[in-house]
Design an enzyme around this catalytic site. Structure first.
Site, short mmCIF file in Angstrom:
data_model
loop_
_atom_site.label_atom_id
_atom_site.label_comp_id
_atom_site.label_asym_id
_atom_site.label_seq_id
_atom_site.Cartn_x
_atom_site.Cartn_y
_atom_site.Cartn_z
N THR A 2 0.75 -1.18 -0.02
CA THR A 2 0.03 -0.17 -0.13
C THR A 2 0.86 1.44 -0.03
O THR A 2 0.43 2.21 -0.66
CB THR A 2 -0.90 0.11 1.26
OG1 THR A 2 -1.59 -0.99 1.09
CG2 THR A 2 -1.82 1.30 1.10
N SER B 242 1.00 -10.17 -10.91
CA SER B 242 1.25 -11.47 -10.82
C SER B 242 0.07 -12.43 -10.08
O SER B 242 0.05 -13.36 -10.19
CB SER B 242 2.28 -11.49 -9.43
OG SER B 242 2.27 -10.80 -8.61
N TYR C 150 -4.71 -5.76 -7.30
CA TYR C 150 -4.62 -4.50 -7.52
C TYR C 150 -5.75 -3.83 -7.77
O TYR C 150 -5.74 -2.51 -7.83
CB TYR C 150 -3.47 -4.41 -9.03
CG TYR C 150 -2.11 -4.61 -8.74
CD1 TYR C 150 -1.37 -3.72 -8.10
CD2 TYR C 150 -1.70 -5.78 -9.08
CE1 TYR C 150 0.08 -3.91 -7.82
CE2 TYR C 150 -0.42 -6.06 -8.82
CZ TYR C 150 0.52 -5.19 -8.27
OH TYR C 150 1.79 -5.53 -7.95
N PHE D 223 6.07 -6.38 -18.92
CA PHE D 223 7.16 -5.43 -18.48
C PHE D 223 7.28 -5.30 -16.84
O PHE D 223 6.47 -6.01 -16.12
CB PHE D 223 6.87 -4.07 -18.85
CG PHE D 223 5.51 -3.40 -18.57
CD1 PHE D 223 5.26 -2.69 -17.35
CD2 PHE D 223 4.52 -3.77 -19.18
CE1 PHE D 223 3.86 -2.50 -17.11
CE2 PHE D 223 3.25 -2.93 -19.46
CZ PHE D 223 2.83 -2.53 -18.08
#
Length: 402
Positions: free
Chosen positions: A94, A118, A123, A402
């Site tokens: 966080t 992941s 998120y 990325f």
């Protein structure tokens, strides 16, 4: 012991790289830090420390992303986010997310952030929405195209990496302004995308480069010799072409490579290969989440993209993590271009910032989010109108992690 957060420096890279590798249960090779030096932007990377120990962190790559109808725009490409095992569920992530997103706002930088997750459950609580998916594709060798598919007579040849790279860059840059979800690639990103040391191969061959005058393909091979003959796997890394004919020609070449039993590809959700095949059922497909998008500045982000139909609606946006986004905005789109302004009028649609992020690239329908109870319609017909306006010409796709 109290936790502290600070911007990292280049000297922090070795310990930061070890942290990232450990958080993904991997090992850091001796040259691990040096390998990622040209991707590391220390002034855009944050670390959380317990005393002198780095226990969590995350970085941003300064890049561009193509948005619907309006070409490339700056994006904060969030990367290398990790928390050291044994220190999770203490608010470390966080702190990193807040530093990133609040920093973008305070500095007036990118209006949009994006990442690959992941784990898909992480998120959403920070305002990211699932904006693009990819397709796991598997097609058997020699699968026939339907009658009438043109592949032309331009040569399709395997070439060296040195011969392929300038051509690949030219094709990619020609296509990028119109390919929603594609990222800019400076030299270091091209090198990382096609890194080809033994440790990059996952048991597969070195890259093979295929050149067409109007496109290219890159693939690896997994050999598999069986009693009934070879059944190798051809793993496509990337295909790009300026014309539909060139795209079909590259696929035709790959499907006809000798000693192969199956072509495998992580590709766009709307890859046309299934419609090229005489028997579409031969192409086995499964979809998974790819790019997650977060509007760091709702007003600027909504004005950056173009819209597929005219719309004039008031949106009430909720955003607990970035409170400057919360409130009512009037989105007015005419002829594709949009204006966004803050208003006090009654809302037509109520939604959270994650839903806006999910719809931003034109892949996730706001109408679908409404059915999933993520979007609430106040004015009848408003969701349908807004959903149609947000749709893109094609499915968004990010061809690189990325």
């Amino acid at each position: 012991m109290a936790l502290t957060l600070r911007t990292l420096t280049l000297d922090d890279l070795p310990v930061f790289q070890r942290l990232v590798d450990a958080s993904f249960l991997g090992d850091t090779p001796d040259d691990g830090a040096e390998r990622y030096r040209d991707l590391f932007e220390p002034d855009r990377s944050h670390g959380v420390f317990e005393g002198d120990e780095l226990i969590g962190g995350g970085g941003v790559q300064t890049r561009e992303i193509t948005v619907p109808g309006n070409g490339p725009h700056p994006v904060a490409a969030v990367t290398s986010v990790g928390v050291k095992p044994g220190h999770r569920r203490r608010g470390v992530l966080t702190r990193v997310m807040r530093a990133q997103l609040h920093g973008l706002h305070d500095e007036g930088r990118e209006a949009v952030a994006a990442l690959w997750a992941s784990e898909a459950a992480i998120y959403g609580r920070f305002g990211y929405g699932l904006a693009a998916e990819f397709t796991r594709l598997s097609v058997p060798k020699n699968a026939a195209f339907r009658r009438g598919v043109a592949i032309g007579d331009a040569p399709v040849r395997e070439v060296s990496r040195d011969d392929a790279m300038p051509h690949m860059r030219a094709v990619y840059e020609a296509l990028r302004p119109d390919r929603t979800g594609w990222l800019s690639r400076a030299d270091q990103f091209w090198g990382h995308q096609f890194a080809d040391e033994e440790r990059d191969r996952g048991g597969l061959s070195a890259y093979r480069y295929v050149k067409h005058p109007e496109g290219y393909a890159v693939y690896r091979v997994k050999q598999d010799w069986q009693e009934r003959g070879p059944r190798g796997e051809l793993h496509v890394r990337e295909i790009a072409a300026r014309t539909p004919e060139a795209y079909a020609a590259l696929y035709r070449y790959l499907l006809d490579v000798d000693l192969i039993g199956e072509l495998k590809f992580f590709t766009a959700a709307d890859d046309p290969i299934t419609l090229l095949l005489d028997d579409p059922r031969l192409a086995l497909r499964s979809r998974s989440d790819a790019l997650w998008v977060r509007l760091a500045d709702v007003d600027r982000a909504l004005a950056q993209r173009r819209y597929g139909s005219d719309v004039d609606l008031v949106l009430e946006v909720s955003d607990d993590f970035c409170p400057w986004n919360a409130g009512r905005v009037r989105l007015t789109a005419r002829g594709g271009e949009a204006s966004v302004r803050r208003v006090d009028e009654a809302p037509d649609v109520e939604l959270d910032v994650a839903s806006l992020g999910a719809a931003y690239l034109g892949g996730t329908r706001l109408a679908t989010l409404a059915r999933a109870q993520r979007v609430r319609e106040v004015t009848p017909g408003a969701v349908a109108a807004l959903s149609h306006a947000f749709l893109g010409e094609h499915e968004p796709h990010c061809p690189e992690v990325f």
